[in-house]
Enzyme design. Sequence first.
Site, PDB file in Angstrom:
ATOM      1  N   LYS A  50       0.863  -1.188   0.000  1.00 49.61           N
ATOM      2  CA  LYS A  50       0.000   0.000   0.000  1.00 49.61           C
ATOM      3  C   LYS A  50       0.888   1.222   0.000  1.00 49.61           C
ATOM      4  O   LYS A  50       1.833   1.307   0.790  1.00 49.61           O
ATOM      5  CB  LYS A  50      -0.866  -0.006   1.285  1.00 49.61           C
ATOM      6  CG  LYS A  50      -1.791   1.183   1.387  1.00 49.61           C
ATOM      7  CD  LYS A  50      -3.090   0.939   0.637  1.00 49.61           C
ATOM      8  CE  LYS A  50      -3.888   2.199   0.371  1.00 49.61           C
ATOM      9  NZ  LYS A  50      -3.478   2.908  -0.881  1.00 49.61           N
ATOM     10  N   GLN A  95       7.243   3.729   3.884  1.00 48.87           N
ATOM     11  CA  GLN A  95       5.827   3.335   3.935  1.00 48.87           C
ATOM     12  C   GLN A  95       5.626   2.060   4.750  1.00 48.87           C
ATOM     13  O   GLN A  95       4.578   1.887   5.383  1.00 48.87           O
ATOM     14  CB  GLN A  95       5.323   3.147   2.488  1.00 48.87           C
ATOM     15  CG  GLN A  95       3.822   3.264   2.329  1.00 48.87           C
ATOM     16  CD  GLN A  95       3.338   4.705   2.262  1.00 48.87           C
ATOM     17  OE1 GLN A  95       3.902   5.538   1.577  1.00 48.87           O
ATOM     18  NE2 GLN A  95       2.268   5.001   2.977  1.00 48.87           N
ATOM     19  N   LYS A 127       5.422   3.279   8.386  1.00 55.92           N
ATOM     20  CA  LYS A 127       4.269   4.177   8.533  1.00 55.92           C
ATOM     21  C   LYS A 127       2.982   3.350   8.575  1.00 55.92           C
ATOM     22  O   LYS A 127       2.141   3.527   9.446  1.00 55.92           O
ATOM     23  CB  LYS A 127       4.235   5.147   7.349  1.00 55.92           C
ATOM     24  CG  LYS A 127       3.145   6.182   7.405  1.00 55.92           C
ATOM     25  CD  LYS A 127       2.906   6.854   6.067  1.00 55.92           C
ATOM     26  CE  LYS A 127       4.153   7.521   5.527  1.00 55.92           C
ATOM     27  NZ  LYS A 127       3.833   8.444   4.409  1.00 55.92           N
ATOM     28  N   LYS A 185       5.251   1.723  -3.128  1.00 53.60           N
ATOM     29  CA  LYS A 185       5.234   3.095  -3.665  1.00 53.60           C
ATOM     30  C   LYS A 185       5.493   3.014  -5.159  1.00 53.60           C
ATOM     31  O   LYS A 185       6.116   2.069  -5.624  1.00 53.60           O
ATOM     32  CB  LYS A 185       6.343   3.933  -3.019  1.00 53.60           C
ATOM     33  CG  LYS A 185       6.112   5.420  -3.117  1.00 53.60           C
ATOM     34  CD  LYS A 185       5.184   5.902  -2.021  1.00 53.60           C
ATOM     35  CE  LYS A 185       4.784   7.343  -2.203  1.00 53.60           C
ATOM     36  NZ  LYS A 185       4.081   7.851  -1.013  1.00 53.60           N
ATOM     37  N   GLY A 221      -2.685   8.343  -4.205  1.00 52.89           N
ATOM     38  CA  GLY A 221      -2.009   9.545  -4.677  1.00 52.89           C
ATOM     39  C   GLY A 221      -0.757   9.886  -3.887  1.00 52.89           C
ATOM     40  O   GLY A 221      -0.490   9.331  -2.823  1.00 52.89           O
ATOM     41  N   ASP A 222       0.015  10.785  -4.433  1.00 52.46           N
ATOM     42  CA  ASP A 222       1.156  11.424  -3.768  1.00 52.46           C
ATOM     43  C   ASP A 222       1.394  12.696  -4.589  1.00 52.46           C
ATOM     44  O   ASP A 222       0.457  13.171  -5.264  1.00 52.46           O
ATOM     45  CB  ASP A 222       2.379  10.482  -3.751  1.00 52.46           C
ATOM     46  CG  ASP A 222       3.478  10.957  -2.792  1.00 52.46           C
ATOM     47  OD1 ASP A 222       3.356  10.742  -1.578  1.00 52.46           O
ATOM     48  OD2 ASP A 222       4.461  11.576  -3.263  1.00 52.46           O
ATOM     49  N   THR A 228      -4.507  13.595   5.349  1.00 50.71           N
ATOM     50  CA  THR A 228      -3.083  13.725   5.694  1.00 50.71           C
ATOM     51  C   THR A 228      -2.841  15.011   6.482  1.00 50.71           C
ATOM     52  O   THR A 228      -2.192  15.000   7.542  1.00 50.71           O
ATOM     53  CB  THR A 228      -2.194  13.700   4.438  1.00 50.71           C
ATOM     54  OG1 THR A 228      -2.582  12.589   3.628  1.00 50.71           O
ATOM     55  CG2 THR A 228      -0.736  13.560   4.819  1.00 50.71           C
ATOM     56  N   ASN A 270      -2.113  19.184  -1.623  1.00 51.04           N
ATOM     57  CA  ASN A 270      -3.133  18.507  -0.813  1.00 51.04           C
ATOM     58  C   ASN A 270      -2.812  18.550   0.680  1.00 51.04           C
ATOM     59  O   ASN A 270      -3.658  18.923   1.497  1.00 51.04           O
ATOM     60  CB  ASN A 270      -3.279  17.055  -1.315  1.00 51.04           C
ATOM     61  CG  ASN A 270      -4.147  16.230  -0.393  1.00 51.04           C
ATOM     62  OD1 ASN A 270      -3.660  15.568   0.518  1.00 51.04           O
ATOM     63  ND2 ASN A 270      -5.451  16.299  -0.590  1.00 51.04           N
ATOM     64  N   SER A 274      -6.801   5.843   3.786  1.00 52.63           N
ATOM     65  CA  SER A 274      -6.863   4.940   2.631  1.00 52.63           C
ATOM     66  C   SER A 274      -7.242   3.533   3.102  1.00 52.63           C
ATOM     67  O   SER A 274      -8.021   2.836   2.441  1.00 52.63           O
ATOM     68  CB  SER A 274      -5.501   4.867   1.925  1.00 52.63           C
ATOM     69  OG  SER A 274      -5.319   5.967   1.067  1.00 52.63           O
TER      70      SER A 274
HETATM   71  P1  NDP Z   1       0.785  17.852  -4.141  1.00 57.23           P
HETATM   72  O1  NDP Z   1       1.226  17.478  -5.493  1.00 57.23           O
HETATM   73  O2  NDP Z   1      -0.660  18.082  -3.872  1.00 57.23           O
HETATM   74  O3  NDP Z   1       1.556  19.156  -3.647  1.00 57.23           O
HETATM   75  C1  NDP Z   1       2.935  19.190  -3.571  1.00 57.23           C
HETATM   76  C2  NDP Z   1       3.371  20.570  -3.086  1.00 57.23           C
HETATM   77  O4  NDP Z   1       4.762  20.539  -2.785  1.00 57.23           O
HETATM   78  C3  NDP Z   1       3.175  21.639  -4.150  1.00 57.23           C
HETATM   79  O5  NDP Z   1       2.963  22.877  -3.518  1.00 57.23           O
HETATM   80  C4  NDP Z   1       4.522  21.600  -4.851  1.00 57.23           C
HETATM   81  O6  NDP Z   1       4.832  22.800  -5.546  1.00 57.23           O
HETATM   82  C5  NDP Z   1       5.471  21.383  -3.709  1.00 57.23           C
HETATM   83  N1  NDP Z   1       6.664  20.664  -4.202  1.00 57.23           N
HETATM   84  C6  NDP Z   1       6.697  19.446  -4.795  1.00 57.23           C
HETATM   85  N2  NDP Z   1       7.945  19.127  -5.152  1.00 57.23           N
HETATM   86  C7  NDP Z   1       8.698  20.143  -4.763  1.00 57.23           C
HETATM   87  C8  NDP Z   1      10.081  20.398  -4.843  1.00 57.23           C
HETATM   88  N3  NDP Z   1      10.927  19.517  -5.420  1.00 57.23           N
HETATM   89  N4  NDP Z   1      10.541  21.550  -4.308  1.00 57.23           N
HETATM   90  C9  NDP Z   1       9.682  22.453  -3.743  1.00 57.23           C
HETATM   91  N5  NDP Z   1       8.358  22.249  -3.642  1.00 57.23           N
HETATM   92  C10 NDP Z   1       7.875  21.125  -4.145  1.00 57.23           C
HETATM   93  O7  NDP Z   1       1.356  16.712  -3.173  1.00 57.23           O
HETATM   94  P2  NDP Z   1       0.943  16.343  -1.680  1.00 57.23           P
HETATM   95  O8  NDP Z   1       0.487  17.542  -0.953  1.00 57.23           O
HETATM   96  O9  NDP Z   1       0.070  15.164  -1.763  1.00 57.23           O
HETATM   97  O10 NDP Z   1       2.347  15.847  -1.103  1.00 57.23           O
HETATM   98  C11 NDP Z   1       3.231  16.708  -0.373  1.00 57.23           C
HETATM   99  C12 NDP Z   1       4.147  15.853   0.489  1.00 57.23           C
HETATM  100  O11 NDP Z   1       3.352  15.078   1.405  1.00 57.23           O
HETATM  101  C13 NDP Z   1       4.992  14.830  -0.266  1.00 57.23           C
HETATM  102  O12 NDP Z   1       6.224  14.682   0.395  1.00 57.23           O
HETATM  103  C14 NDP Z   1       4.193  13.543  -0.131  1.00 57.23           C
HETATM  104  O13 NDP Z   1       5.000  12.411  -0.262  1.00 57.23           O
HETATM  105  C15 NDP Z   1       3.678  13.700   1.290  1.00 57.23           C
HETATM  106  N6  NDP Z   1       2.510  12.901   1.652  1.00 57.23           N
HETATM  107  C16 NDP Z   1       1.363  12.950   0.921  1.00 57.23           C
HETATM  108  C17 NDP Z   1       0.267  12.204   1.316  1.00 57.23           C
HETATM  109  C18 NDP Z   1      -1.033  12.277   0.610  1.00 57.23           C
HETATM  110  O14 NDP Z   1      -1.993  11.650   1.068  1.00 57.23           O
HETATM  111  N7  NDP Z   1      -1.168  13.017  -0.486  1.00 57.23           N
HETATM  112  C19 NDP Z   1       0.322  11.302   2.474  1.00 57.23           C
HETATM  113  C20 NDP Z   1       1.563  11.384   3.219  1.00 57.23           C
HETATM  114  C21 NDP Z   1       2.601  12.150   2.786  1.00 57.23           C
HETATM  115  P3  NDP Z   1       4.646  22.889  -7.145  1.00 57.23           P
HETATM  116  O15 NDP Z   1       3.185  23.028  -7.354  1.00 57.23           O
HETATM  117  O16 NDP Z   1       5.436  24.068  -7.544  1.00 57.23           O
HETATM  118  O17 NDP Z   1       5.203  21.613  -7.703  1.00 57.23           O
HETATM  119  O1  2IT Z   2       3.068   8.916   1.586  1.00 59.77           O
HETATM  120  C1  2IT Z   2       1.924   8.467   1.788  1.00 59.77           C
HETATM  121  O2  2IT Z   2       1.631   7.904   2.845  1.00 59.77           O
HETATM  122  C2  2IT Z   2       0.907   8.645   0.744  1.00 59.77           C
HETATM  123  N1  2IT Z   2       1.195   9.255  -0.278  1.00 59.77           N
HETATM  124  C3  2IT Z   2      -0.470   8.057   0.915  1.00 59.77           C
HETATM  125  C4  2IT Z   2      -0.466   6.607   0.524  1.00 59.77           C
HETATM  126  C5  2IT Z   2      -1.820   5.945   0.478  1.00 59.77           C
HETATM  127  O3  2IT Z   2      -1.828   4.758   0.101  1.00 59.77           O
HETATM  128  O4  2IT Z   2      -2.834   6.546   0.813  1.00 59.77           O
END
Ligand code: NDP
Ligand code: 2IT
Length: 449
Positions: free
Chosen positions: A92, A113, A116, A128, A167-168, A211, A243, A380
């Site tokens: 997952k 993961q 976590k 992943k 998603g991520d 998240t 997100n 999830s």
């Molecule tokens: P999104 O794609 O929704 O948003 C990512 C954000 O981070 C955007 O503002 C983006 O800016 C910025 N960003 C991405 N890459 C970079 C970079 N290399 N340098 C600077 N800024 C960057 O992703 P999420 O919000 O889902 O994910 C954000 C973080 O949270 C990640 O590390 C992800 O692994 C983690 N995460 C996400 C989960 C989820 O459920 N979605 C769960 C647990 C962890 P820009 O628009 O300019 O690219």
């Molecule tokens: O980093 C993470 O935990 C996620 N992007 C969410 C993974 C999931 O299966 O919901």
Amino acid sequence: MFKNEYLQKVYAEVEARNAGEKEFLQAVREVLESLEVYVEKHPELEQWGVLERLVEPERFIQFRVSWMDDAGKVHVNRGYRVQFNSAIGPYKGGLRLHPSVNASVIKFLGFEQIFKNSLTGLPMGGGKGGSDFDPKGKSDAEIMRFCQSFMTELSKHIGQFTDVPAGDIGVGAREIGYMFGQYKRLRNEVTGVLTGKGLAYGGSLARTEATGYGLCYFTEEALNCMKNDSFQGKTVVISGSGNVAIFATEKATQLGGKVVALSDSNGYIYDKDGINLDLVKEIKLVRRGRIKEYVNQVPSAEYHEGCSGIWSIPCDIALPCATQNEIDEASAKLLVANGCKVVCEGANMPSTPEAINVYLENGVLYGPAKAANAGGVATSGLEMSQNSLRLSWTFEEVDERLKGIMKNIFHNAFDASKACGVEGNLMVGANVAGFIKVADAMLAQGIAY
Ligand code: NDP
Ligand code: 2IT
């Protein structure tokens, strides 16, 4: 360096076998270093090769993804799925679409993961995936064609009882929808093979928020139990504006905090009066715009080019929610010098090892990613349960379960830190608590893989 010889040997082998994969090695080193005390007391781990097995993915799939742009030109990207560990449940973990994606990034994320998912208390293994495809500037039709091509190969490796992606970075409801449609077309079955689905076709209420909300529930519980404090009246800096950042901003504000900064990969905004989240949602979620557009409508706010400057803004609580290694030693020192007392991680591995040392040396309450951001994958897991039950829980029901899970994660990590003689070190606590369940399951199942 490692005191324990077994850990030393395992790490040296990982380093040799995965040379140059700096993110993956960083994630492995942190976990192994946390296990010193536990491993000393458990010689059966070496006998049964548990750590050697844990650091080697059960399966690593790499594939070509060809897709056609709107002008009829064909492009080729590289797709990945790592199925890292299935000791406690089906693989997952999310899918990331970003040009920086490579084998090292996918393996670090898959490795994190494992622990976590274990911490959530739900039966989910670690996986992943993703691609070096860059969604920026692509039309809807191009995104759809990419997602369909990506899923055409990925569908051969996943399934509701095998591996359940979500998603991520770069993958939200739109991309999950296109991928889900393609999986159904290929398999002629409607299952819970993906999470983060739309509400109309099997998604869970509160998954979108989970998240960011979960991060704040974890932070609030930690503040409460470790510092007899709360979000109330605190100044909060949050990086990213995707997100995780958006819903962390929403919950931190509901809990009485004032969020004064957000960013994207170009720069950051500072609004001393508190971020207007409705405006950010309109810019980022509705229009898929850039964070700098905020200052067009809020002239009293500032926009600065570059990402790392955000950590120079004085705050009580910092919630990094963008990407890996976004806080280095210098940024961590700046945060501490400006009075920051709490760093809880919404992004995966956003702090470098040097930054983490700065937190620990200065008594900062540090909530490591695999504990603090587990609310997304936990929800999830709740989506998978609802799909299996063929019913949907209310928003309040899912949110209550999420809150309970996040509080539990904090207490398990805190108790494990105490048991290891480093009370309050939630990095060690989370790594150990996550590890024990996986290691026990691996021992119980003999040498599978
Ligand atoms: P999104 O794609 O929704 O948003 C990512 C954000 O981070 C955007 O503002 C983006 O800016 C910025 N960003 C991405 N890459 C970079 C970079 N290399 N340098 C600077 N800024 C960057 O992703 P999420 O919000 O889902 O994910 C954000 C973080 O949270 C990640 O590390 C992800 O692994 C983690 N995460 C996400 C989960 C989820 O459920 N979605 C769960 C647990 C962890 P820009 O628009 O300019 O690219
Ligand atoms: O980093 C993470 O935990 C996620 N992007 C969410 C993974 C999931 O299966 O919901």
